[in-house]
Motif scaffolding. Sequence first.
Motif, PDB file in Angstrom:
ATOM      1  N   ARG A   4       0.838  -1.204   0.000  1.00 17.62           N
ATOM      2  CA  ARG A   4       0.000   0.000   0.000  1.00 17.62           C
ATOM      3  C   ARG A   4       0.877   1.260   0.000  1.00 17.62           C
ATOM      4  N   LEU A   5       1.936   1.243   0.791  1.00 19.87           N
ATOM      5  CA  LEU A   5       2.858   2.380   0.829  1.00 19.87           C
ATOM      6  C   LEU A   5       3.497   2.589  -0.533  1.00 19.87           C
ATOM      7  N   TRP A   6       3.923   1.504  -1.172  1.00 20.47           N
ATOM      8  CA  TRP A   6       4.538   1.571  -2.505  1.00 20.47           C
ATOM      9  C   TRP A   6       3.585   2.185  -3.524  1.00 20.47           C
ATOM     10  N   ALA A   7       2.342   1.701  -3.556  1.00 22.44           N
ATOM     11  CA  ALA A   7       1.385   2.156  -4.569  1.00 22.44           C
ATOM     12  C   ALA A   7       0.962   3.597  -4.341  1.00 22.44           C
ATOM     13  N   THR A   8       0.624   3.952  -3.099  1.00 25.60           N
ATOM     14  CA  THR A   8       0.141   5.302  -2.839  1.00 25.60           C
ATOM     15  C   THR A   8       1.255   6.336  -2.971  1.00 25.60           C
ATOM     16  N   THR A   9       2.467   5.965  -2.593  1.00 18.65           N
ATOM     17  CA  THR A   9       3.589   6.900  -2.749  1.00 18.65           C
ATOM     18  C   THR A   9       3.865   7.155  -4.226  1.00 18.65           C
ATOM     19  N   THR A  10       3.742   6.127  -5.049  1.00 19.34           N
ATOM     20  CA  THR A  10       3.935   6.308  -6.492  1.00 19.34           C
ATOM     21  C   THR A  10       2.891   7.234  -7.073  1.00 19.34           C
ATOM     22  N   THR A  11       1.622   6.930  -6.861  1.00 23.23           N
ATOM     23  CA  THR A  11       0.563   7.691  -7.530  1.00 23.23           C
ATOM     24  C   THR A  11       0.465   9.124  -7.029  1.00 23.23           C
ATOM     25  N   ASP A  12       0.742   9.348  -5.743  1.00 14.25           N
ATOM     26  CA  ASP A  12       0.597  10.696  -5.191  1.00 14.25           C
ATOM     27  C   ASP A  12       1.535  11.701  -5.845  1.00 14.25           C
ATOM     28  N   ARG A  13       2.572  11.233  -6.513  1.00 13.53           N
ATOM     29  CA  ARG A  13       3.493  12.128  -7.192  1.00 13.53           C
ATOM     30  C   ARG A  13       3.025  12.513  -8.589  1.00 13.53           C
ATOM     31  N   HIS A  27     -12.407  -2.516 -14.996  1.00 15.09           N
ATOM     32  CA  HIS A  27     -10.967  -2.549 -15.310  1.00 15.09           C
ATOM     33  C   HIS A  27     -10.723  -1.841 -16.628  1.00 15.09           C
ATOM     34  N   ARG A  28     -10.009  -0.691 -16.533  1.00 13.45           N
ATOM     35  CA  ARG A  28      -9.737   0.106 -17.731  1.00 13.45           C
ATOM     36  C   ARG A  28      -8.266   0.406 -17.959  1.00 13.45           C
ATOM     37  N   SER A  29      -7.428   0.191 -16.946  1.00 14.44           N
ATOM     38  CA  SER A  29      -6.048   0.657 -17.052  1.00 14.44           C
ATOM     39  C   SER A  29      -5.140  -0.098 -16.101  1.00 14.44           C
ATOM     40  N   TRP A  30      -3.845  -0.053 -16.387  1.00 17.59           N
ATOM     41  CA  TRP A  30      -2.832  -0.579 -15.477  1.00 17.59           C
ATOM     42  C   TRP A  30      -2.912   0.130 -14.122  1.00 17.59           C
ATOM     43  N   LEU A  31      -3.378   1.368 -14.128  1.00 12.95           N
ATOM     44  CA  LEU A  31      -3.464   2.157 -12.897  1.00 12.95           C
ATOM     45  C   LEU A  31      -4.511   1.634 -11.923  1.00 12.95           C
ATOM     46  N   ASP A  32      -5.408   0.775 -12.381  1.00 19.79           N
ATOM     47  CA  ASP A  32      -6.469   0.279 -11.494  1.00 19.79           C
ATOM     48  C   ASP A  32      -5.903  -0.434 -10.273  1.00 19.79           C
ATOM     49  N   ILE A  33      -4.822  -1.180 -10.465  1.00 17.76           N
ATOM     50  CA  ILE A  33      -4.213  -1.888  -9.341  1.00 17.76           C
ATOM     51  C   ILE A  33      -3.726  -0.882  -8.300  1.00 17.76           C
ATOM     52  N   TYR A  34      -3.070   0.177  -8.767  1.00 14.81           N
ATOM     53  CA  TYR A  34      -2.594   1.205  -7.838  1.00 14.81           C
ATOM     54  C   TYR A  34      -3.766   1.853  -7.106  1.00 14.81           C
ATOM     55  N   ALA A  35      -4.855   2.078  -7.821  1.00 10.15           N
ATOM     56  CA  ALA A  35      -6.017   2.736  -7.220  1.00 10.15           C
ATOM     57  C   ALA A  35      -6.579   1.924  -6.057  1.00 10.15           C
ATOM     58  N   LEU A  36      -6.578   0.610  -6.181  1.00  5.04           N
ATOM     59  CA  LEU A  36      -7.160  -0.246  -5.144  1.00  5.04           C
ATOM     60  C   LEU A  36      -6.504  -0.033  -3.789  1.00  5.04           C
ATOM     61  N   PHE A  37      -5.214   0.279  -3.779  1.00  5.28           N
ATOM     62  CA  PHE A  37      -4.496   0.396  -2.520  1.00  5.28           C
ATOM     63  C   PHE A  37      -4.788   1.706  -1.790  1.00  5.28           C
ATOM     64  N   HIS A  38      -5.632   2.536  -2.402  1.00  7.32           N
ATOM     65  CA  HIS A  38      -6.112   3.726  -1.713  1.00  7.32           C
ATOM     66  C   HIS A  38      -7.372   3.431  -0.891  1.00  7.32           C
ATOM     67  N   LEU A  39      -7.867   2.211  -0.950  1.00  6.07           N
ATOM     68  CA  LEU A  39      -9.012   1.808  -0.117  1.00  6.07           C
ATOM     69  C   LEU A  39      -8.470   1.474   1.267  1.00  6.07           C
ATOM     70  N   ARG A  40      -8.196   2.500   2.037  1.00  6.54           N
ATOM     71  CA  ARG A  40      -7.464   2.322   3.293  1.00  6.54           C
ATOM     72  C   ARG A  40      -8.243   1.528   4.338  1.00  6.54           C
ATOM     73  N   ASP A  41      -9.564   1.549   4.281  1.00  7.10           N
ATOM     74  CA  ASP A  41     -10.355   0.814   5.268  1.00  7.10           C
ATOM     75  C   ASP A  41     -10.681  -0.608   4.823  1.00  7.10           C
TER      76      ASP A  41
END
Length: 262
Positions: free
Chosen positions: A63-72, A97-111
């Motif tokens: 989660r740290l890896w994905a959110t740190t990447t996208t937040d930039r 599912h529309r993009s490679w970014l979807d996987i990164y987006a999932l890790f923003h579901l913090r709860d």
Amino acid sequence: PMTSSALAAYHAARGDEDACRGCAFFAVTGFLSLPLSVPMLLSAPYALLADEDQREWPDAVQRLWATTTTDRFFSTRVEGGEKLAAVKGPAVYVANHRSWLDIYALFHLRDAPPLKIVAKSEIFRIPLCGWVMSLIGHVPYDRAKGGGPVLERCVALVERGVSVFFFPEGTRSKDGVLKQFKPGAFVVAARNGAPVVPVTIKHTGFLMPPGNEFWEGGRLRTGRDVVLVVHDPVYPRAGGDPKAVVADLEVRCRAAIASALD
């Protein structure tokens, strides 16, 4: 990451901002994965022996890896996130599912609990990436073997209290139109009596259109934020023919996801 960095510099020199940004995205995610893989691998004995099912520490690192990447590169907003905390016990999560970014987006579901994602087996063969995905407990799907082994593994995971995630379209939609769903996720939910949590992912297809992003760097546009819309959990109807229960889940979840698409 070195190759992606070089490609980013090349595209910058040519004035192709979207291609430069796309290569820079993969350079950043690649460089981040190197230091973060160290605590991941060091924790492997504990994760495999003492936390075999949830693997919460590896999940926290990814989660740290994905959110740190996208937040930039872009912002990600979650709507309806409070509904995640209301889900009691394991669940089956599904999204468009529309993009490679979807996987990164999932890790923003913090709860959300640690999710075991069903992903194509080719990704598990990528050095480092595949090893880490296996350590986290994600589920490889080998099209040559069919869906049976994956369904049995996911049913067993849910029985042990682990939540799983499917892209029920099976592959990315290249035109942005929501494709027909495959029944696998809903079979798992019906067999366990578990709820299905539909999630609509918006704007990832605009930001990074589908293509051969991982190997070619892709193109990353600007102008929109990623939005995840969490819908109310959908529960299997009690009784009735099992196939009808699965079909009903599929219809209701697809309608929920479609209701929030642009």
